[in-house]
Design an enzyme around this catalytic site. Structure first.
Site, PDB file in Angstrom:
ATOM      1  N   GLU A   1      -0.445  -2.080   5.177  1.00 29.23           N
ATOM      2  CA  GLU A   1       0.422  -1.991   6.361  1.00 29.23           C
ATOM      3  C   GLU A   1       0.160  -0.696   7.112  1.00 29.23           C
ATOM      4  O   GLU A   1       0.314  -0.631   8.327  1.00 29.23           O
ATOM      5  CB  GLU A   1       1.901  -2.070   5.947  1.00 29.23           C
ATOM      6  CG  GLU A   1       2.863  -2.241   7.118  1.00 29.23           C
ATOM      7  CD  GLU A   1       3.038  -0.995   7.966  1.00 29.23           C
ATOM      8  OE1 GLU A   1       3.056  -1.113   9.203  1.00 29.23           O
ATOM      9  OE2 GLU A   1       3.155   0.104   7.393  1.00 29.23           O
TER      10      GLU A   1
ATOM     11  N   ASP B   1       0.807  -1.226   0.000  1.00 29.98           N
ATOM     12  CA  ASP B   1       0.000   0.000   0.000  1.00 29.98           C
ATOM     13  C   ASP B   1       0.840   1.276   0.000  1.00 29.98           C
ATOM     14  O   ASP B   1       1.997   1.290   0.401  1.00 29.98           O
ATOM     15  CB  ASP B   1      -0.966   0.018   1.198  1.00 29.98           C
ATOM     16  CG  ASP B   1      -0.264  -0.159   2.541  1.00 29.98           C
ATOM     17  OD1 ASP B   1       0.740  -0.880   2.619  1.00 29.98           O
ATOM     18  OD2 ASP B   1      -0.742   0.434   3.538  1.00 29.98           O
TER      19      ASP B   1
HETATM   20 ZN   LIG Z   1       4.987   3.649   6.557  1.00 26.48          ZN
HETATM   21 ZN   LIG Z   2       6.397   0.910   5.626  1.00 26.31          ZN
END
Ligand SMILES: [Zn+2]
Ligand SMILES: [Zn+2]
Length: 397
Positions: free
Chosen positions: A141, A83
């Protein structure tokens, strides 16, 4: 040719593609849990290598297995996050983000393209290792509850279960060409605190008729820091920071309530819970004693990231064999959070740093900034090193 030399030459052979993949991903960043095109791209690349990726894990996650000889003997998991962040890129580079307001500013494009490179290397070495490599491309994440936690819920650590998980992350404080490790505690748990201190507002000239939430909140802020200084074991790194304290009155008007927001970070799951319990009790008790009340809301984030000592020692030693001792560094504790921590709570894990800094070329901006970039010489290191670490972890046992 020995296996190390083979990996180095396969790594050289794929660096142009890894770089092209990174540029493609960097141009087309997608926010957390929206990595649809990225996941499709990853799955296509894996299929082109003859693999059979499983798509749609936790929404946009992609998982694939590379089986060597005797595939049931041992399994190692390799993780990349996919991401991007809601940041407008300020770099004038040919591969600049084409999506307004979205940018790969944490290097997850690097992790994804690097793991695709690793997949390419390992699929060409199936006859050279025993066991199975599990590739884990995960969403989100950067956003709670974290793609890692959702993938674990959907069974990414089962069938087959990895004996160990490896993850790499770019490091803007580690020079390109170097790698960093740390055994044991490495990154912090991250919880968010939302306090509303309630009293009774009114004219500042008549405090005797009011219940002043500004004074209550001030006492609470100071008292909560005592949890760190008096209750924390000195060996437990912890941070308690408040970045928001809103008392929306004026010189002579005391407001009805004060809102406070902060972050609680530590590296011990028991202490994390105990600290939260103590803080809540203290804040509520103090407000009560002063005639008001306090709503103490906790939004749980990621757990702390522990690098399994033996796995990390073995991995570090393997990195020394691959890169030379002069290129392997020891890292400091880092109080930021990372959702790789979820894997580390379930299986032996090692999260290491890939150096991307190049001061001479002015590549020094931190992650999560509009000018973040990497020295792409790191792409010559990442895929080969991870291939070597995976094979070492499979064959040393
Ligand atoms: Zn980050
Ligand atoms: Zn990262």
């Amino acid at each position: 040719m020995d296996i190390l030399s083979k990996i180095k030459s396969l790594s050289k052979a794929c660096v142009a593609d890894v770089t092209a993949h990174r540029h493609h991903l960097h141009r087309h960043p997608e926010l957390s849990f929206q990595e649809h095109k990225t996941a499709r791209f990853v799955a296509e690349q894996l299929r082109a290598l003859g693999l059979q990726p499983q798509e749609g894990v936790a929404g946009t996650g992609v998982v694939a297995l590379i089986e060597g000889r005797n595939p049931g003997s041992r399994v190692v998991g390799l993780r990349a996050d996919m991401d991007a962040l809601p940041i407008q890129e300020a770099n004038e580079v040919p591969y600049r983000s084409q999506v307004p307001g979205v940018m790969h500013a944490c290097g997850h494009d690097v992790h994804t393209s690097s793991l695709l490179g690793t997949a390419r290397i390992l699929t060409q070495l199936r006859e050279e290792f025993e066991g199975t490599v599990k590739l884990v491309f995960q969403p989100a994440e950067e956003k709670a509850p974290g793609g890692a936690s959702l993938m674990i819920k959907e069974g990414v650590l089962e069938n087959p279960r990895p004996a160990g998980m490896l993850g790499q992350h770019v490091a803007t404080n580690v020079p390109v060409g170097k790698i960093g490790f740390r055994e044991g505690m490495y990154m912090a748990s991250t919880d968010e605190l939302y306090l509303t201190v309630k009293g009774k507002g009114g004219h500042g000239a008549m405090p005797d008729q009011l219940i002043d939430p500004v004074l209550m909140a001030s006492h609470i802020i100071v008292a909560l820091q005592q949890i760190i200084s008096r209750h924390r074991k000195p060996a437990n790194p912890s941070v308690l920071s408040f970045g928001r304290f809103i008392a929306d009155g004026v010189t002579n008007v005391i407001p009805n309530e004060v809102t406070i927001q902060g972050t609680w970070r530590c590296m011990d799951e028991e202490w994390r819970e105990e600290g939260l319990r103590k803080m809540k009790k203290m804040a509520e008790g103090m407000a009560d004693a002063m005639g008001g009340s306090c709503d103490f809301e906790i939004v749980k984030g990621y757990p702390f990231l522990k690098n399994h000592p033996e796995l990390t020692r073995r991995t570090r030693a393997a990195a020394v064999a691959y890169m030379g001792a002069e290129n392997v560094m020891d890292l400091d504790l880092w109080m930021a959070g990372e959702d790789f921590a979820f894997y580390s709570q379930v299986v032996d894990s090692c999260f290491y740093r890939l150096g991307t800094r190049n001061e001479a070329r002015g590549i020094v901006s931190g992650v999560h900034t509009p000018t973040f970039d990497i020295d792409e010489a790191a792409l010559e290191v990442g895929p080969g090193l991870m291939s070597w670490l995976a094979i070492q972890e499979l064959t040393q046992h």
